[in-house]
Each structure stands twice: as structure tokens, then as C-alpha cells.
Design an enzyme around this catalytic site. Sequence first.
Site, short mmCIF file in Angstrom:
data_model
loop_
_atom_site.label_atom_id
_atom_site.label_comp_id
_atom_site.label_asym_id
_atom_site.label_seq_id
_atom_site.Cartn_x
_atom_site.Cartn_y
_atom_site.Cartn_z
N SER A 82 -3.42 49.09 19.28
CA SER A 82 -4.45 50.03 19.73
C SER A 82 -3.90 51.43 20.00
O SER A 82 -4.69 52.36 20.22
CB SER A 82 -5.10 49.51 21.02
OG SER A 82 -4.14 49.32 22.04
N TYR A 83 -2.58 51.63 19.99
CA TYR A 83 -2.03 52.96 20.24
C TYR A 83 -2.35 53.88 19.08
O TYR A 83 -1.94 53.63 17.94
CB TYR A 83 -0.52 52.90 20.44
CG TYR A 83 -0.06 52.23 21.72
CD1 TYR A 83 -0.94 51.93 22.76
CD2 TYR A 83 1.28 51.91 21.91
CE1 TYR A 83 -0.52 51.34 23.93
CE2 TYR A 83 1.72 51.32 23.09
CZ TYR A 83 0.83 51.03 24.09
OH TYR A 83 1.26 50.43 25.25
N ALA A 84 -3.07 54.94 19.37
CA ALA A 84 -3.49 55.92 18.37
C ALA A 84 -4.15 55.23 17.18
O ALA A 84 -3.95 55.61 16.02
CB ALA A 84 -2.30 56.77 17.90
N GLY A 86 -3.62 52.50 15.74
CA GLY A 86 -2.70 51.92 14.77
C GLY A 86 -1.68 52.90 14.21
O GLY A 86 -0.71 52.49 13.55
#
Length: 336
Positions: A82-84, A86
Site C-alpha cells: 500500500s506504500y505509494a 505499490g
Amino acid sequence: MTSVMDTRMADTKLATTSTGPVASSPSALRSVNRQLGASDLHVFPLAMSGNVFGWTSDVVATNAILDSYADAGGNFIDTADSYAAGRSEIMIGNWMRDRRNRRDMVVATKVGKSADNPGLSARALTASVHASLERLRTGYVDLLYLHVDDESVPFEETLFAVDELIRAGKVRYFGVSDHTGNRLIEARIASGQMGIAPMVALQNHYNLMHRGEYEGDLARVADRQGLGVMPRFALASGFLTGKYRSRGDLAKNERGGEAAKYVNRRGHKVLSVLDRVAASHEASVATVALAWLLTKPNVVAPVASASRPEQVADLTAAARLQLTRAQVAELDRVSA
């Protein structure tokens, strides 16, 4: 003459098994790297977070940050699907491909919060892991975290899906993030009853300014289960770097609002002690704050991020900073 890069590559050489890398660091690094719970992973005592990669750090900055971390002996990268959206995983995967160092790195990612595959049903979890592997350009993840506690799905379903991924060689070990002590106990019982792989790691909010959530029930369960603990928000949203000492400091940084709750009397007292300890070691405040976490039972590697490569040295220096018992006791007291 042997270069710094040649030395680092020799020091972090990994032996390979059928399921992935197993650390075999020489004695020079063995005194620094730590075993991660009951796994055979040996990691640098500072995990480099990818939470800013693809968000506030572009490709050039991300590559420079990861290069600086690896040059310091670092081998433990922490990210999430979920960071940026993907992009963090993509940037890390591209960096490992370009540096040809995948087998030197221990990669941890988290699933459960992505927009494409939310939750921890067997379908969502399996799809999330396959998507992460593609973005990371790798055939396996060393450590998979369940990013959320999805109580809408039977724990047995989630654990069985993880076990299938482990048996398939796509995941080496798993842990959880943001679970209660009771849920950790439930997971251990379920794993035993089902005859599947138990968890080895816990990632939770823990730092000098935020101790109550972890210390107590979670710490006791982690100790009984032999879990490796990776504190996240290890620098209290930047407050424990010492850069936020007044409301004016907060206003100068667009992310300062996250640290605002610590700019108070207690926060100033903690920074005062950190300043004094840091001066005695000729170290930074951030280095001391991370070194304090590394004195705590079962803590393997605090998770911290850098937005610029020049910040990495203060983070990695914590791995070799030895606080005195008196200094640890003073930091314990002022932050209680």
C-alpha cells in the site's frame, strides 16, 4: 586496494538454499546483525523503511538512500503493497535488479491495505503477494507481514493461505502488524492445531514517546512466543530527531503536524536527556533514540525512514552505539 563496496559485498555475502537466502555473515558483522526471532534470517539492526519511496522520495533520492544504507552494511528493507500505491515496491525491486543484490537483501513487505486486494481473505492475500512479487522483481519475500487484523476473515483461513505461500517458496517467514496480544495467542494456538508455520515477527508502534501500546501485554506475548520485534514510527514522526522543538519548527515542515502532539513539556524533557546522552557519545539525537530501542528485549531492528541519503548515517550508527546502563535508565525514567 579493497573498495568500500567490495568490503560490503564480502561482509554481506549470503548462502543460498532452495527457499532463498540464509545469512552467513563473517565475525565482523555477526556481532552487529541480529537473528530475527526463530527464523534463520540475520538482519542489520536498523530496517530501512520504504514508506516515503514513490511519495516524498523520487527514484534518484530512493536509489541514493538505499545505496547509502547498503554501504553501511544494511540488508533489511521494509515496505508494503500500500506504500505509494505499490510504487515503493517497484522502486525497491528496480534498485535490487540494477545493483544485482537481491540475495544480499532481506525484504519485508506487508499486505492487507492495498486498494486492489484489501483485507486478508485467502484470495486477497494470495493475490496481494503475487502482485508484490511482480513489483519487487523477485520470486520470494523473506518476511511477510499481515498489515491489518482483519477480523471479518477467520484467522484459520488467513494462516492457511500464508502457509501455502510458504510451502510454495514464495514467502519465507511471516509476522503481524497492529495485532493485540490476544490475537497473537490465537494465531499461535491455531498454527499449532493446524500444523502450519508459526509467525516469527511483530511490527508495532513503539518509541520513547509511545511506549504504553507495546510495553506490557504485547511485550509479554512476544517474549513468550520468541517473536522478533520491529518497532515502527521508531523516531516518533521525526520528533526524536530533535528537529521539532517549538511550534515554529513544526510550521517549517509540511509533515510537522504528525509530531505536534509531542511538542510539550514531556517531549522537551525527553529531548533534553537525549541531547545530553548524544553529546557524551558525539552522536545525533536520532542515533541515541534508536539505540535505546535496541536495548529492549526481543527488539531486532527499529524501522525508520530517510528522505535524503545524508540522513542514513545517523540511522545506521545506532547499530553500533552502546549506551550505558545509567543512560538507558535515565531515558526509561524521563519517557515513562
